[in-house]
Design a protein around this motif. Structure first.
Motif, PDB file in Angstrom:
ATOM      1  N   ARG A 176      12.751  -4.264  13.814  1.00 53.09           N
ATOM      2  CA  ARG A 176      12.048  -3.226  13.056  1.00 53.09           C
ATOM      3  C   ARG A 176      12.990  -2.078  12.704  1.00 53.09           C
ATOM      4  NH1 ARG A 176       7.285  -2.580  10.306  1.00 53.09           N
ATOM      5  NH2 ARG A 176       6.076  -0.762  10.894  1.00 53.09           N
TER       6      ARG A 176
ATOM      7  N   ASP B 268       6.918  10.451   6.351  1.00 58.26           N
ATOM      8  CA  ASP B 268       6.466  10.385   7.746  1.00 58.26           C
ATOM      9  C   ASP B 268       5.407   9.310   7.932  1.00 58.26           C
ATOM     10  OD1 ASP B 268       7.979  12.664   8.459  1.00 58.26           O
ATOM     11  OD2 ASP B 268       6.476  13.904   7.413  1.00 58.26           O
ATOM     12  N   SER B 269       5.249   8.890   9.189  1.00 59.27           N
ATOM     13  CA  SER B 269       4.209   7.913   9.506  1.00 59.27           C
ATOM     14  C   SER B 269       2.833   8.515   9.230  1.00 59.27           C
ATOM     15  CB  SER B 269       4.302   7.505  10.970  1.00 59.27           C
ATOM     16  OG  SER B 269       3.184   6.714  11.297  1.00 59.27           O
ATOM     17  N   LYS B 270       1.917   7.666   8.744  1.00 58.33           N
ATOM     18  CA  LYS B 270       0.577   8.152   8.408  1.00 58.33           C
ATOM     19  C   LYS B 270      -0.395   7.919   9.570  1.00 58.33           C
ATOM     20  CE  LYS B 270       2.157   8.819   4.217  1.00 58.33           C
ATOM     21  NZ  LYS B 270       3.555   8.517   4.516  1.00 58.33           N
TER      22      LYS B 270
ATOM     23  N   PRO C 103       0.830  -1.204   0.000  1.00 58.48           N
ATOM     24  CA  PRO C 103       0.000   0.000   0.000  1.00 58.48           C
ATOM     25  C   PRO C 103       0.870   1.261   0.000  1.00 58.48           C
ATOM     26  CG  PRO C 103       0.083  -0.930   2.205  1.00 58.48           C
ATOM     27  CD  PRO C 103       0.946  -1.800   1.341  1.00 58.48           C
TER      28      PRO C 103
ATOM     29  N   ASP D 174      -3.201   4.414  -2.625  1.00 60.18           N
ATOM     30  CA  ASP D 174      -4.379   4.656  -1.797  1.00 60.18           C
ATOM     31  C   ASP D 174      -4.743   6.151  -1.805  1.00 60.18           C
ATOM     32  OD1 ASP D 174      -6.409   4.368   0.027  1.00 60.18           O
ATOM     33  OD2 ASP D 174      -5.100   4.167   1.767  1.00 60.18           O
TER      34      ASP D 174
ATOM     35  N   GLN E  95      10.059  -0.431   6.360  1.00 58.86           N
ATOM     36  CA  GLN E  95      10.139  -0.795   7.776  1.00 58.86           C
ATOM     37  C   GLN E  95      10.039  -2.315   7.942  1.00 58.86           C
ATOM     38  OE1 GLN E  95       7.323   2.127   9.820  1.00 58.86           O
ATOM     39  NE2 GLN E  95       9.138   2.139  11.097  1.00 58.86           N
TER      40      GLN E  95
ATOM     41  N   LYS F 169      -5.599   8.348  15.263  1.00 55.06           N
ATOM     42  CA  LYS F 169      -5.904   7.308  14.281  1.00 55.06           C
ATOM     43  C   LYS F 169      -5.641   5.924  14.899  1.00 55.06           C
ATOM     44  CE  LYS F 169      -5.296   7.263   9.305  1.00 55.06           C
ATOM     45  NZ  LYS F 169      -4.414   7.590   8.196  1.00 55.06           N
TER      46      LYS F 169
ATOM     47  N   GLU G  98       3.771   8.399  -0.594  1.00 54.47           N
ATOM     48  CA  GLU G  98       5.108   7.849  -0.341  1.00 54.47           C
ATOM     49  C   GLU G  98       6.065   8.174  -1.482  1.00 54.47           C
ATOM     50  OE1 GLU G  98       5.856   6.436   2.425  1.00 54.47           O
ATOM     51  OE2 GLU G  98       4.096   5.439   3.270  1.00 54.47           O
TER      52      GLU G  98
ATOM     53  N   SER H 226       5.397   0.128   2.386  1.00 49.83           N
ATOM     54  CA  SER H 226       6.221   0.720   1.337  1.00 49.83           C
ATOM     55  C   SER H 226       7.347   1.591   1.885  1.00 49.83           C
ATOM     56  CB  SER H 226       5.338   1.567   0.431  1.00 49.83           C
ATOM     57  OG  SER H 226       4.613   2.481   1.223  1.00 49.83           O
ATOM     58  N   ASP H 227       7.463   1.663   3.216  1.00 44.16           N
ATOM     59  CA  ASP H 227       8.478   2.552   3.785  1.00 44.16           C
ATOM     60  C   ASP H 227       9.733   1.799   4.226  1.00 44.16           C
ATOM     61  OD1 ASP H 227       7.472   1.196   5.898  1.00 44.16           O
ATOM     62  OD2 ASP H 227       6.737   2.934   6.996  1.00 44.16           O
TER      63      ASP H 227
ATOM     64  N   LYS I 119       4.477   4.759  21.762  1.00 42.65           N
ATOM     65  CA  LYS I 119       3.889   3.813  20.799  1.00 42.65           C
ATOM     66  C   LYS I 119       4.083   2.375  21.289  1.00 42.65           C
ATOM     67  CE  LYS I 119       3.237   2.929  15.936  1.00 42.65           C
ATOM     68  NZ  LYS I 119       3.377   3.392  14.581  1.00 42.65           N
TER      69      LYS I 119
ATOM     70  N   GLY J 296      -7.751   4.201   3.284  1.00 46.07           N
ATOM     71  CA  GLY J 296      -7.095   3.687   4.486  1.00 46.07           C
ATOM     72  C   GLY J 296      -6.349   2.399   4.196  1.00 46.07           C
ATOM     73  N   LYS J 297      -5.362   2.122   5.034  1.00 47.75           N
ATOM     74  CA  LYS J 297      -4.469   0.990   4.765  1.00 47.75           C
ATOM     75  C   LYS J 297      -5.200  -0.343   4.682  1.00 47.75           C
ATOM     76  CE  LYS J 297      -0.455  -1.482   6.325  1.00 47.75           C
ATOM     77  NZ  LYS J 297       0.463  -1.827   7.412  1.00 47.75           N
TER      78      LYS J 297
HETATM   79  N1  UDP Z   1      -0.943   3.603   4.160  1.00 52.39           N
HETATM   80  C1  UDP Z   1      -1.990   3.526   3.234  1.00 52.39           C
HETATM   81  N2  UDP Z   1      -3.108   4.276   3.457  1.00 52.39           N
HETATM   82  C2  UDP Z   1      -3.264   5.081   4.556  1.00 52.39           C
HETATM   83  C3  UDP Z   1      -2.199   5.116   5.510  1.00 52.39           C
HETATM   84  C4  UDP Z   1      -1.063   4.363   5.276  1.00 52.39           C
HETATM   85  O1  UDP Z   1      -1.890   2.817   2.246  1.00 52.39           O
HETATM   86  O2  UDP Z   1      -4.305   5.723   4.682  1.00 52.39           O
HETATM   87  C5  UDP Z   1       0.292   2.786   3.918  1.00 52.39           C
HETATM   88  C6  UDP Z   1       1.591   3.580   3.935  1.00 52.39           C
HETATM   89  O3  UDP Z   1       1.875   4.145   2.679  1.00 52.39           O
HETATM   90  C7  UDP Z   1       2.603   2.517   4.338  1.00 52.39           C
HETATM   91  C8  UDP Z   1       1.793   1.602   5.242  1.00 52.39           C
HETATM   92  O4  UDP Z   1       0.414   1.880   4.979  1.00 52.39           O
HETATM   93  O5  UDP Z   1       3.029   1.736   3.238  1.00 52.39           O
HETATM   94  C9  UDP Z   1       2.113   1.820   6.711  1.00 52.39           C
HETATM   95  O6  UDP Z   1       1.944   3.186   7.061  1.00 52.39           O
HETATM   96  P1  UDP Z   1       2.935   3.936   8.043  1.00 52.39           P
HETATM   97  O7  UDP Z   1       4.337   3.589   7.728  1.00 52.39           O
HETATM   98  O8  UDP Z   1       2.580   5.385   8.004  1.00 52.39           O
HETATM   99  O9  UDP Z   1       2.525   3.315   9.437  1.00 52.39           O
HETATM  100  P2  UDP Z   1       3.495   3.001  10.685  1.00 52.39           P
HETATM  101  O10 UDP Z   1       4.626   2.179  10.154  1.00 52.39           O
HETATM  102  O11 UDP Z   1       3.932   4.319  11.183  1.00 52.39           O
HETATM  103  O12 UDP Z   1       2.618   2.259  11.638  1.00 52.39           O
END
Ligand code: UDP
Ligand code: MG
Length: 318
Positions: free
Chosen positions: A203, A210-212, A14, A49, A104, A217, A18, A101-102, A138, A79-80
């Protein structure tokens, strides 16, 4: 292995705003998987998305370089969870791996996942053995969430396991039988069961952007998880109500006897007020929880689609 018998492995990725990380993502994934290209056919299902930045343009550029890329462009941000559902529905792999996609979720782990899959496991979980890259807040809220969720819901979800995992096609077929609109994917994945093993990893920091997921949320996500898989918060009020009634009954008896023996006592204004406020708030709280569930019933009852696809862009001729 002849090309005809090659198994297809789909990564479902997703993307939401990004753009800065798209290029690096494919470089790293390609590096991690290149050694396995002889044994498997890979498919990278990228779900855009509803990004408002250049993500889609970047994805299309990358699709020129990597023929494995399939782009699913959603009509807005769903949303994810919905994005993952869209990707999983379109992916045609014998195994499917949702991955952020980040970067992580380390793509190197995929090789180990495939090994475990070949050994006969239908689900290979990637567990975060250390969450040092997450903030203290977190980490502790995540721990609190897993404990609460698992105390009240069945089946429990494995702690510190995200969406990053390998699932065999049989798991996906089971998953697609679940039509609910509000999709807490981690819970749905756990609900279907199947033969599971776990690989640990540490991790990484987010590669770019940035984180979404803000605190608010995440809070809503946690409520979603619990209400989707448990009705314990609803049942709780039967017991609280019962207990309250029992206490009130004994208190009433006490008042009757003390009035008979000691006579009428006039003061009592403060205790009366406190009791009214206390039970008033309890009732509001319980109505609020009822509201949470009724709201969800309302949303489910509309039977709207989980996501809307604008366009699917495929490179490869099948
Ligand atoms: N993402 C998405 N739609 C959203 C929010 C996030 O597709 O509405 C994707 C985002 O691009 C990433 C993944 O979900 O690939 C995880 O998001 P993020 O890294 O922000 O979350 P975290 O790692 O901080 O929990
Ligand atoms: Mg992330």
């Amino acid at each position: 292995m002849s090309p005809l018998t090659k198994k297809i492995v789909s990564l479902v990725i997703p993307f939401y705003n990004e753009a800065v990380g798209v290029e690096d993502f494919f470089v790293v994934v390609n590096q991690a998987l290149v050694a396995s290209y002889d044994s498997y056919d890979f498919e990278f299902v990228c779900v855009n998305d509803g990004s408002s930045d250049e993500t889609l343009v970047k994805l299309r550029e990358q699709a020129q370089l990597y023929p494995q890329i399939v782009i699913v462009d959603l009509s807005r941000n769903f949303g994810k969870e919905a994005a993952l559902t869209a990707g999983i529905d379109i992916a045609c792999g014998d195994a499917i791996i949702p991955i952020d996609s980040d970067l992580q979720d380390p793509p190197e782990l995929i090789v180990d996942m495939l090994k475990a899959w070949e050994e006969g496991y239908e689900v290979v979980l990637a567990k975060r053995s250390d969450r040092r890259t997450d903030s203290f807040l977190k980490r502790s809220t995540a721990l609190w969430f897993y404990r609460t969720h698992n105390a009240v819901s069945k089946p429990s979800i494995p702690e510190n396991v995200g969406d990053f995992r390998l699932m065999d096609r049989c798991v996906i077929t089971a998953l697609q039988q679940m039509p609910e609109q509000q999709r807490f994917m981690k819970g749905l994945f756990a609900w279907v069961g199947f033969k599971t093993t776990t690989i640990e990893y540490s991790r990484q920091q987010r590669h770019a952007g940035d984180s979404k997921f803000s605190g608010w949320k995440l809070w809503n996500f946690a409520i979603e998880g619990i209400t989707s898989f448990s009705i314990a918060p609803l049942k709780l009020w039967t017991y609280i109500g019962g207990l309250g009634a029992l206490v009130a009954m004994f208190y009433a008896l006490y008042i009757v006897f003390s009035t008979l023996i000691l006579g009428v006592e006039v003061p009592g204004y403060a205790s009366l007020l406190v009791t009214i406020i206390f039970f008033g708030s309890l009732q509001l709280l319980s109505i609020g929880i009822l509201g949470e569930y009724i709201g969800r019933i309302y949303m489910e009852a509309k039977r709207r689609p989980i996501y809307i696809v604008r366009e699917v862009f495929r490179n490869k001729e099948d």
